[in-house]
Motif scaffolding. Sequence first.
Motif, PDB file in Angstrom:
ATOM      1  N   ILE A 271       1.283  -0.939  -0.060  1.00 63.68           N
ATOM      2  CA  ILE A 271       0.159  -0.187  -0.171  1.00 63.68           C
ATOM      3  C   ILE A 271       1.115   1.376   0.054  1.00 63.68           C
ATOM      4  O   ILE A 271       0.728   1.667  -0.794  1.00 63.68           O
ATOM      5  CB  ILE A 271      -0.923  -0.136   1.220  1.00 63.68           C
ATOM      6  CG1 ILE A 271      -2.064  -1.402   0.897  1.00 63.68           C
ATOM      7  CG2 ILE A 271      -1.835   1.724   1.345  1.00 63.68           C
ATOM      8  CD1 ILE A 271      -2.872  -1.692   2.152  1.00 63.68           C
ATOM      9  N   ASP A 272       1.856   1.763   1.126  1.00 68.72           N
ATOM     10  CA  ASP A 272       2.523   2.138   0.580  1.00 68.72           C
ATOM     11  C   ASP A 272       3.795   2.645  -0.078  1.00 68.72           C
ATOM     12  O   ASP A 272       3.580   3.958  -0.951  1.00 68.72           O
ATOM     13  CB  ASP A 272       3.869   2.002   2.341  1.00 68.72           C
ATOM     14  CG  ASP A 272       3.021   2.107   3.454  1.00 68.72           C
ATOM     15  OD1 ASP A 272       2.487   2.885   3.549  1.00 68.72           O
ATOM     16  OD2 ASP A 272       4.015   2.230   3.751  1.00 68.72           O
ATOM     17  N   LYS A 273       3.963   1.685  -1.250  1.00 66.63           N
ATOM     18  CA  LYS A 273       4.482   1.752  -1.979  1.00 66.63           C
ATOM     19  C   LYS A 273       3.674   2.197  -3.591  1.00 66.63           C
ATOM     20  O   LYS A 273       4.094   2.674  -4.236  1.00 66.63           O
ATOM     21  CB  LYS A 273       4.973   0.254  -3.185  1.00 66.63           C
ATOM     22  CG  LYS A 273       5.389   0.102  -3.840  1.00 66.63           C
ATOM     23  CD  LYS A 273       4.491  -0.791  -4.881  1.00 66.63           C
ATOM     24  CE  LYS A 273       5.386  -1.270  -6.270  1.00 66.63           C
ATOM     25  NZ  LYS A 273       4.501   0.061  -7.226  1.00 66.63           N
ATOM     26  N   TYR A 274       2.370   1.577  -3.582  1.00 73.02           N
ATOM     27  CA  TYR A 274       1.177   2.632  -4.827  1.00 73.02           C
ATOM     28  C   TYR A 274       1.241   3.784  -4.167  1.00 73.02           C
ATOM     29  O   TYR A 274       0.751   4.918  -5.118  1.00 73.02           O
ATOM     30  CB  TYR A 274       0.342   1.534  -4.953  1.00 73.02           C
ATOM     31  CG  TYR A 274       0.595   0.903  -5.675  1.00 73.02           C
ATOM     32  CD1 TYR A 274       0.247   0.911  -6.646  1.00 73.02           C
ATOM     33  CD2 TYR A 274       0.299  -1.082  -5.400  1.00 73.02           C
ATOM     34  CE1 TYR A 274       0.300   0.066  -7.512  1.00 73.02           C
ATOM     35  CE2 TYR A 274       0.870  -2.069  -5.787  1.00 73.02           C
ATOM     36  CZ  TYR A 274       0.987  -1.640  -7.609  1.00 73.02           C
ATOM     37  OH  TYR A 274       1.229  -2.804  -7.958  1.00 73.02           O
ATOM     38  N   ARG A 275       0.646   4.286  -2.914  1.00 78.57           N
ATOM     39  CA  ARG A 275       1.016   5.351  -2.467  1.00 78.57           C
ATOM     40  C   ARG A 275       2.045   6.603  -2.362  1.00 78.57           C
ATOM     41  O   ARG A 275       1.713   7.984  -3.425  1.00 78.57           O
ATOM     42  CB  ARG A 275       0.769   5.871  -0.573  1.00 78.57           C
ATOM     43  CG  ARG A 275      -0.441   5.735   0.294  1.00 78.57           C
ATOM     44  CD  ARG A 275      -0.040   5.798   0.655  1.00 78.57           C
ATOM     45  NE  ARG A 275      -1.699   5.259   2.001  1.00 78.57           N
ATOM     46  CZ  ARG A 275      -1.932   4.502   2.660  1.00 78.57           C
ATOM     47  NH1 ARG A 275      -1.043   4.443   4.266  1.00 78.57           N
ATOM     48  NH2 ARG A 275      -3.003   4.030   3.576  1.00 78.57           N
ATOM     49  N   LYS A 276       2.978   5.967  -2.952  1.00 78.14           N
ATOM     50  CA  LYS A 276       4.220   6.797  -3.345  1.00 78.14           C
ATOM     51  C   LYS A 276       4.158   7.032  -4.779  1.00 78.14           C
ATOM     52  O   LYS A 276       4.736   8.405  -5.482  1.00 78.14           O
ATOM     53  CB  LYS A 276       5.404   6.206  -2.338  1.00 78.14           C
ATOM     54  CG  LYS A 276       5.990   6.087  -1.596  1.00 78.14           C
ATOM     55  CD  LYS A 276       7.440   5.117  -1.114  1.00 78.14           C
ATOM     56  CE  LYS A 276       6.980   5.540   0.967  1.00 78.14           C
ATOM     57  NZ  LYS A 276       8.335   4.677   1.437  1.00 78.14           N
ATOM     58  N   SER A 277       4.279   5.730  -5.470  1.00 84.04           N
ATOM     59  CA  SER A 277       4.057   5.962  -6.558  1.00 84.04           C
ATOM     60  C   SER A 277       2.896   6.623  -7.606  1.00 84.04           C
ATOM     61  O   SER A 277       2.762   7.387  -8.497  1.00 84.04           O
ATOM     62  CB  SER A 277       4.049   4.605  -7.532  1.00 84.04           C
ATOM     63  OG  SER A 277       3.137   3.528  -6.849  1.00 84.04           O
ATOM     64  N   GLY A 278       1.720   6.878  -6.854  1.00 85.67           N
ATOM     65  CA  GLY A 278       0.318   7.128  -7.142  1.00 85.67           C
ATOM     66  C   GLY A 278      -0.194   6.601  -7.694  1.00 85.67           C
ATOM     67  O   GLY A 278      -1.273   6.669  -8.418  1.00 85.67           O
ATOM     68  N   LYS A 279       0.375   5.683  -8.038  1.00 83.92           N
ATOM     69  CA  LYS A 279      -0.438   4.409  -8.743  1.00 83.92           C
ATOM     70  C   LYS A 279      -2.032   3.622  -8.248  1.00 83.92           C
ATOM     71  O   LYS A 279      -1.593   3.601  -7.053  1.00 83.92           O
ATOM     72  CB  LYS A 279       0.105   4.011  -9.176  1.00 83.92           C
ATOM     73  CG  LYS A 279       0.933   3.853 -10.241  1.00 83.92           C
ATOM     74  CD  LYS A 279       2.195   2.510 -11.067  1.00 83.92           C
ATOM     75  CE  LYS A 279       2.987   3.650 -11.671  1.00 83.92           C
ATOM     76  NZ  LYS A 279       4.185   2.766 -12.789  1.00 83.92           N
ATOM     77  N   GLU A 280      -2.975   3.667  -8.279  1.00 82.35           N
ATOM     78  CA  GLU A 280      -4.202   2.202  -8.464  1.00 82.35           C
ATOM     79  C   GLU A 280      -2.992   1.214  -7.838  1.00 82.35           C
ATOM     80  O   GLU A 280      -2.736   0.093  -8.524  1.00 82.35           O
ATOM     81  CB  GLU A 280      -4.911   2.914  -8.960  1.00 82.35           C
ATOM     82  CG  GLU A 280      -6.129   1.604  -8.126  1.00 82.35           C
ATOM     83  CD  GLU A 280      -7.475   1.847  -8.626  1.00 82.35           C
ATOM     84  OE1 GLU A 280      -8.536   1.379  -9.366  1.00 82.35           O
ATOM     85  OE2 GLU A 280      -8.008   3.123  -9.632  1.00 82.35           O
ATOM     86  N   LEU A 281      -3.755   0.468  -6.107  1.00 75.53           N
ATOM     87  CA  LEU A 281      -3.991  -0.730  -5.992  1.00 75.53           C
ATOM     88  C   LEU A 281      -4.202  -2.116  -6.968  1.00 75.53           C
ATOM     89  O   LEU A 281      -5.429  -1.843  -6.782  1.00 75.53           O
ATOM     90  CB  LEU A 281      -3.659  -1.003  -4.804  1.00 75.53           C
ATOM     91  CG  LEU A 281      -3.513  -2.344  -4.500  1.00 75.53           C
ATOM     92  CD1 LEU A 281      -2.251  -2.795  -3.789  1.00 75.53           C
ATOM     93  CD2 LEU A 281      -4.426  -2.374  -2.417  1.00 75.53           C
ATOM     94  N   LEU A 282      -3.337  -3.191  -7.148  1.00 78.60           N
ATOM     95  CA  LEU A 282      -4.255  -4.112  -7.901  1.00 78.60           C
ATOM     96  C   LEU A 282      -4.541  -5.230  -7.209  1.00 78.60           C
ATOM     97  O   LEU A 282      -3.017  -5.687  -6.587  1.00 78.60           O
ATOM     98  CB  LEU A 282      -3.378  -4.175  -9.150  1.00 78.60           C
ATOM     99  CG  LEU A 282      -3.788  -4.805 -10.121  1.00 78.60           C
ATOM    100  CD1 LEU A 282      -4.533  -5.649 -10.658  1.00 78.60           C
ATOM    101  CD2 LEU A 282      -2.272  -5.822 -10.868  1.00 78.60           C
ATOM    102  N   ALA A 283      -5.559  -5.668  -6.730  1.00 71.26           N
ATOM    103  CA  ALA A 283      -5.732  -7.092  -6.223  1.00 71.26           C
ATOM    104  C   ALA A 283      -6.183  -7.498  -7.288  1.00 71.26           C
ATOM    105  O   ALA A 283      -7.278  -7.131  -7.630  1.00 71.26           O
ATOM    106  CB  ALA A 283      -6.698  -6.387  -5.004  1.00 71.26           C
ATOM    107  N   LEU A 284      -5.993  -8.666  -7.056  1.00 65.93           N
ATOM    108  CA  LEU A 284      -6.764  -9.954  -7.391  1.00 65.93           C
ATOM    109  C   LEU A 284      -7.084 -11.201  -6.948  1.00 65.93           C
ATOM    110  O   LEU A 284      -6.448 -11.440  -6.167  1.00 65.93           O
ATOM    111  CB  LEU A 284      -5.031 -10.546  -8.684  1.00 65.93           C
ATOM    112  CG  LEU A 284      -4.353  -9.145  -8.681  1.00 65.93           C
ATOM    113  CD1 LEU A 284      -3.250 -10.930 -10.074  1.00 65.93           C
ATOM    114  CD2 LEU A 284      -5.470  -9.014 -10.820  1.00 65.93           C
TER     115      LEU A 284
END
Length: 111
Positions: free
Chosen positions: A85-98
């Motif tokens: 989650i922190d990685k996606y927050r920093k990158s501004g991308k949406e989290l991909l959950a499969l």
Amino acid sequence: MSDSFNDKFLIAGSLAGDDQAFGKLYDKYIDEIYRFILMRVRSKEEAQDLTNEVFLKIWQYINNNDTDIDNVRAFLYRIARNIVIDKYRKSGKELLALDEDMIESIPDESL
């Protein structure tokens, strides 16, 4: 001996200076934590880096806190989830959950 008890024993051994205790905990969970993270990020290299970060964080936690970890496996997954989650927050991308159904629908291009 239950897994939870064995995990607590390994953490206690690690705190007592047994160099191999944390290594055994790492070996026990590395593959499943890596797979968990890989399903949420797009590259193997990134998944490896984030997996290493998970184990670094639990190492720091057990060496800096007096609080017992009731369920080591659940704690590892919580750390992994938070790191993704922190990685996606920093990158501004949406989290991909499969979920499992989505994973099965992905074509296997290795054939």
